[in-house]
Scaffold this active site. Sequence first.
Site, PDB file in Angstrom:
ATOM      1  N   HIS A  13       5.533 -21.733  -3.901  1.00 18.27           N
ATOM      2  CA  HIS A  13       6.810 -22.417  -4.102  1.00 18.27           C
ATOM      3  C   HIS A  13       7.155 -22.531  -5.583  1.00 18.27           C
ATOM      4  O   HIS A  13       6.294 -22.445  -6.465  1.00 18.27           O
ATOM      5  CB  HIS A  13       6.768 -23.815  -3.469  1.00 18.27           C
ATOM      6  CG  HIS A  13       5.768 -24.727  -4.102  1.00 18.27           C
ATOM      7  ND1 HIS A  13       5.968 -25.332  -5.326  1.00 18.27           N
ATOM      8  CD2 HIS A  13       4.549 -25.139  -3.686  1.00 18.27           C
ATOM      9  CE1 HIS A  13       4.929 -26.075  -5.635  1.00 18.27           C
ATOM     10  NE2 HIS A  13       4.043 -25.977  -4.654  1.00 18.27           N
ATOM     11  N   GLU A  84       0.012 -27.611   2.035  1.00 15.74           N
ATOM     12  CA  GLU A  84      -0.943 -27.694   0.929  1.00 15.74           C
ATOM     13  C   GLU A  84      -2.155 -28.542   1.322  1.00 15.74           C
ATOM     14  O   GLU A  84      -2.136 -29.282   2.309  1.00 15.74           O
ATOM     15  CB  GLU A  84      -0.239 -28.293  -0.298  1.00 15.74           C
ATOM     16  CG  GLU A  84      -1.090 -28.467  -1.541  1.00 15.74           C
ATOM     17  CD  GLU A  84      -1.735 -27.193  -2.087  1.00 15.74           C
ATOM     18  OE1 GLU A  84      -2.526 -26.564  -1.353  1.00 15.74           O
ATOM     19  OE2 GLU A  84      -1.470 -26.849  -3.251  1.00 15.74           O
TER      20      GLU A  84
END
Length: 199
Positions: A13, A84
Amino acid sequence: MAEALPVIYLARHGETAWSLSGQHTGRTDLPLTEGGERNARALGVRLRGLVFAKVFTSPLQRAAHTCDLAGFGNAAERDPDLMEWDYGEYEGRRTAEIHVERPDWQLFRDGCPGGESPAEIGARADRVVRQVRAVAGDVILFSSGHFLRVLAARWLGLEPAGGRYLLLGTAALCILGYEHNLSEPAIRLWNDTHHLDKA
């Protein structure tokens, strides 16, 4: 002529406020900064013209919005396994702060109290590896730095801790593939940020 072996693109990201400050960002659902949005669009330019059999993204907005801005949002499937690392009690903290309490702490060896162990995030990565290897064709994954580092280690057959050797910048692009055949997994490209604005 031999059929081309499939490749798996990994896209981290774009930048967030905490990636800039060095704070561990696991499940906190932060947006991209303006710079992160700009870099996500640049990633899209880099990927323009590529066709993927499947597109998967973490459901967290920093990855999902990167996927959207890169031009793949309409095709993306959200996969919670791409989230994550769960940092538990270390969420929002910097490594230097943690080292004041635990000078010898290493994320990839020790995991996080109240969060995930290396074995637990490794198990999630293994599920993703199995999923993408079952796809006929190329795949792209949008996720976060520590998870993608563990994923690459598991792709190669290394322990999750092997991810500590694979640094990964925001909006970076990586490619996993094979050397001669499907029994020889390899890294074809790692931490490529040439597409990003250096200004």
